[in-house]
Scaffold this active site. Sequence first.
Site, PDB file in Angstrom:
ATOM      1  N   HIS A 201      43.266  46.882  39.706  1.00 49.81           N
ATOM      2  CA  HIS A 201      42.479  46.630  40.921  1.00 49.81           C
ATOM      3  C   HIS A 201      41.129  47.367  40.941  1.00 49.81           C
ATOM      4  O   HIS A 201      40.116  46.797  41.332  1.00 49.81           O
ATOM      5  CB  HIS A 201      43.315  47.010  42.150  1.00 49.81           C
ATOM      6  CG  HIS A 201      42.937  46.250  43.370  1.00 49.81           C
ATOM      7  ND1 HIS A 201      43.832  45.889  44.350  1.00 49.81           N
ATOM      8  CD2 HIS A 201      41.740  45.748  43.779  1.00 49.81           C
ATOM      9  CE1 HIS A 201      43.212  45.215  45.301  1.00 49.81           C
ATOM     10  NE2 HIS A 201      41.939  45.123  44.985  1.00 49.81           N
TER      11      HIS A 201
ATOM     12  N   ASP B  98      45.143  34.254  44.980  1.00 50.50           N
ATOM     13  CA  ASP B  98      44.854  35.620  44.530  1.00 50.50           C
ATOM     14  C   ASP B  98      45.309  36.638  45.567  1.00 50.50           C
ATOM     15  O   ASP B  98      44.794  36.678  46.682  1.00 50.50           O
ATOM     16  CB  ASP B  98      43.344  35.768  44.291  1.00 50.50           C
ATOM     17  CG  ASP B  98      42.956  37.179  43.867  1.00 50.50           C
ATOM     18  OD1 ASP B  98      42.793  37.398  42.663  1.00 50.50           O
ATOM     19  OD2 ASP B  98      42.836  38.060  44.743  1.00 50.50           O
TER      20      ASP B  98
ATOM     21  N   LYS C 143      47.524  42.312  41.585  1.00 47.29           N
ATOM     22  CA  LYS C 143      46.823  43.473  41.003  1.00 47.29           C
ATOM     23  C   LYS C 143      47.623  44.753  41.188  1.00 47.29           C
ATOM     24  O   LYS C 143      48.328  44.904  42.181  1.00 47.29           O
ATOM     25  CB  LYS C 143      45.447  43.650  41.683  1.00 47.29           C
ATOM     26  CG  LYS C 143      44.666  42.360  41.817  1.00 47.29           C
ATOM     27  CD  LYS C 143      43.376  42.516  42.603  1.00 47.29           C
ATOM     28  CE  LYS C 143      42.765  41.176  42.932  1.00 47.29           C
ATOM     29  NZ  LYS C 143      43.341  40.536  44.110  1.00 47.29           N
TER      30      LYS C 143
END
Length: 278
Positions: free
Chosen positions: A111, A48, A78
């Site tokens: 985000h 991630d 993101k």
Amino acid sequence: MKNLQSTVTLHNGVEMPWFGLGVFKVKEGDEAVSSVRSAIEQGYRSIDTAAIYGNEEGVGQAIKESGVPREELFITTKVWNANQGFETTVAAFEESMKKLGLHYLDLYLIHWPVPAKGKYKETWKALEYLYKAGKIRAIGVSNFQVSHLEDLMADCEVVPMVNQVEYHPRLTQKELHEFCKNNKIQLEAWSPLMQGELLEEPTLAEIGKKYGKSVAQVILRWDLQNEVVTIPKSVKPERMKENADIFDFELTTEEMALINSLNEDRRVGPNPDEFNRE
């Protein structure tokens, strides 16, 4: 949840690992490359990152060097606040893909909601567009509260598959968790160890002693038993190994309730209703 490769099926049928590596504050270059490569070597399949972390190139290089087939990995990034809006999000996505060196993405998240900007719905339309174009396997949000989700879902075409939020024993976000469950949105935890603040917590230490596990392992196990995907950050191979060594024990119902009771609605990160940083 038998091992590090165990997955949860998102509401669109895509399988996402329950456990992964977060790379927040991991430095671009050697640190990013070596930590991600080490995690993949240890069996991690979910990584991630985010545009604002500034380490997408290192993550991409590690993926390439790992030798693991792309389809076995689950990569998340993101879109940052400054790029919210339709055209700007599409451009930001292309930029992230270039840095990561990937042809498709497994999960793309907004985000932060940045409510003051009022652009998350437009941004979501861009995610839907990229998703329908087959460039992303799943789309979701990060740091969205119930009010933001309700607003988004009032007229979205695709319901978010994931909501990644600050989540740990001092911030259990019970109402949000329930809302996400009811709407088949998978909750995912960032900062599961409260940036190290919880590692001295006596209740958790006591539970850990019983199983011969560290406080970190107890918390990460609690995440999984609460059906929350978790992505602890580490750059140390031995810590990554320890974090992932949580599939050989199970907390009792009483222990789970005890950990839940540590909640104080306390954040280490910003309040999503007020966070507007560009």
